[in-house]
Design a protein around this motif. Sequence first.
Motif, PDB file in Angstrom:
ATOM      1  N   ILE A   1      -6.843 -40.163 -30.627  1.00  0.00           N
ATOM      2  CA  ILE A   1      -6.132 -39.063 -29.958  1.00  0.00           C
ATOM      3  C   ILE A   1      -4.628 -39.293 -30.015  1.00  0.00           C
ATOM      4  N   ILE A   2      -4.204 -40.528 -29.753  1.00  0.00           N
ATOM      5  CA  ILE A   2      -2.773 -40.862 -29.831  1.00  0.00           C
ATOM      6  C   ILE A   2      -2.252 -40.613 -31.242  1.00  0.00           C
ATOM      7  N   SER A   3      -3.048 -40.973 -32.240  1.00  0.00           N
ATOM      8  CA  SER A   3      -2.651 -40.746 -33.634  1.00  0.00           C
ATOM      9  C   SER A   3      -2.485 -39.258 -33.917  1.00  0.00           C
ATOM     10  N   THR A   4      -3.412 -38.446 -33.419  1.00  0.00           N
ATOM     11  CA  THR A   4      -3.317 -36.989 -33.619  1.00  0.00           C
ATOM     12  C   THR A   4      -2.107 -36.411 -32.902  1.00  0.00           C
ATOM     13  N   VAL A   5      -1.810 -36.917 -31.707  1.00  0.00           N
ATOM     14  CA  VAL A   5      -0.628 -36.457 -30.965  1.00  0.00           C
ATOM     15  C   VAL A   5       0.645 -36.767 -31.750  1.00  0.00           C
ATOM     16  N   MET A   6       0.707 -37.953 -32.365  1.00  0.00           N
ATOM     17  CA  MET A   6       1.876 -38.308 -33.164  1.00  0.00           C
ATOM     18  C   MET A   6       2.025 -37.387 -34.375  1.00  0.00           C
ATOM     19  N   LEU A   7       0.886 -37.022 -34.990  1.00  0.00           N
ATOM     20  CA  LEU A   7       0.944 -36.077 -36.110  1.00  0.00           C
ATOM     21  C   LEU A   7       1.429 -34.719 -35.633  1.00  0.00           C
ATOM     22  N   LYS A   8       0.989 -34.310 -34.453  1.00  0.00           N
ATOM     23  CA  LYS A   8       1.437 -33.040 -33.879  1.00  0.00           C
ATOM     24  C   LYS A   8       2.951 -33.075 -33.629  1.00  0.00           C
ATOM     25  N   LEU A   9       3.453 -34.184 -33.098  1.00  0.00           N
ATOM     26  CA  LEU A   9       4.893 -34.306 -32.819  1.00  0.00           C
ATOM     27  C   LEU A   9       5.719 -34.293 -34.094  1.00  0.00           C
ATOM     28  N   SER A  10       5.135 -34.741 -35.208  1.00  0.00           N
ATOM     29  CA  SER A  10       5.887 -34.797 -36.461  1.00  0.00           C
ATOM     30  C   SER A  10       6.324 -33.410 -36.926  1.00  0.00           C
ATOM     31  N   PHE A  11       5.589 -32.364 -36.540  1.00  0.00           N
ATOM     32  CA  PHE A  11       5.954 -31.007 -36.941  1.00  0.00           C
ATOM     33  C   PHE A  11       7.219 -30.518 -36.230  1.00  0.00           C
ATOM     34  N   SER A  12       7.545 -31.153 -35.117  1.00  0.00           N
ATOM     35  CA  SER A  12       8.746 -30.769 -34.368  1.00  0.00           C
ATOM     36  C   SER A  12       9.957 -31.610 -34.768  1.00  0.00           C
ATOM     37  N   ALA A  13       9.768 -32.548 -35.684  1.00  0.00           N
ATOM     38  CA  ALA A  13      10.855 -33.437 -36.107  1.00  0.00           C
ATOM     39  C   ALA A  13      11.214 -33.182 -37.566  1.00  0.00           C
ATOM     40  N   THR A  14      12.363 -33.650 -37.953  1.00  0.00           N
ATOM     41  CA  THR A  14      12.827 -33.508 -39.332  1.00  0.00           C
ATOM     42  C   THR A  14      13.343 -34.845 -39.834  1.00  0.00           C
ATOM     43  N   GLY A  15      13.523 -34.928 -41.147  1.00  0.00           N
ATOM     44  CA  GLY A  15      14.121 -36.121 -41.740  1.00  0.00           C
ATOM     45  C   GLY A  15      13.297 -37.377 -41.531  1.00  0.00           C
ATOM     46  N   LEU A  16      13.987 -38.479 -41.264  1.00  0.00           N
ATOM     47  CA  LEU A  16      13.346 -39.777 -41.121  1.00  0.00           C
ATOM     48  C   LEU A  16      12.431 -39.838 -39.901  1.00  0.00           C
ATOM     49  N   LEU A  17      12.749 -39.111 -38.850  1.00  0.00           N
ATOM     50  CA  LEU A  17      11.905 -39.101 -37.661  1.00  0.00           C
ATOM     51  C   LEU A  17      10.549 -38.476 -37.978  1.00  0.00           C
TER      52      LEU A  17
END
Length: 312
Positions: free
Chosen positions: A258-274
């Motif tokens: 679940i934590i891994s999926t949440v991190m993937l979800k957060l990646s859509f709100s970030a750009t570049g190296l983040l």
Amino acid sequence: MLTRLSCALSRLSDWSQEKTLSESARKRSEQWVFFIALTSFFVHLALIGLHYLGVFGDNRIDLLSDPIIAIYTPFSFILVYEVYLLIYFLPASITQYIAKQYEIITLIVIRRIFKDISDLELTSSWFQKKESLQFTCDIITTLLLFALLFVFYLLMNKAWRPVIKEPDAALSQFIAIKKHLSVLLVPVFLLLAIYSFSTWVIDMIQFGNDLSGPGGNLNNIFFDDFFTVLILADVLLLLFSFVHRQSFAKVIRNSGFIISTVMLKLSFSATGLLNISLILGAVFFGVCILFLYNQYERLSVKEALPTTQIGA
């Protein structure tokens, strides 16, 4: 009355699964996706040709600016099929279901590469331009994700699995719950896809084909919202897993996923190296969780066996 309603819902779920998530349905979907992806590729190429001929006026349309971008369209349909496979494998295996999430995020990065190729400029100041740096990072990220996926599948194949001659009532109930959840995800997936695409089209018309507008980030269309749905599905699976087996290691494994999926979800709100860091961090975390879970299960099995059997 309640018994009849339960039986009716069960029959409806079985019928829906047969029509949408059976082996024959998967093969039909595969054929349709191949046909649609191939057709969309040539249609996109034709539109690019018409744009070069000035049919759409003098305005620059980002999606029609380079023939290489046409690869983006069939890749999008391949991604849609991967989402279908994610739902398809949910009743069979949670780890396979998570692996499909990692495959989807890898394909999204690859698709982004095809889109960004048209913005590249082959100059001596390659590493001083934002587009060139993004392209280089995406290439490296793809290789790392592919390697992490290999390790994840390797760990899946080496995972200890108990020999179950006949599933008990709790296991059968958990499998049935996963089947019902996968059937429920199919219409959610379709409605979300229609909503995301229509919203993007409206935004593109409103902002004059500007990809920098609110709906302009093509990589976030549908998948940002879909990963939110996946998080909710993962939480439900974690809760229902208590019915099947109250194992500390399994709870930690499912919580880690679940934590891994949440991190993937957060990646859509970030750009570049983040964005890249969140994607790689999510998959690496999932690999580590599965590795430690396998070790924990093997240790538990050895502790449960008699001393003479361990030494045999």
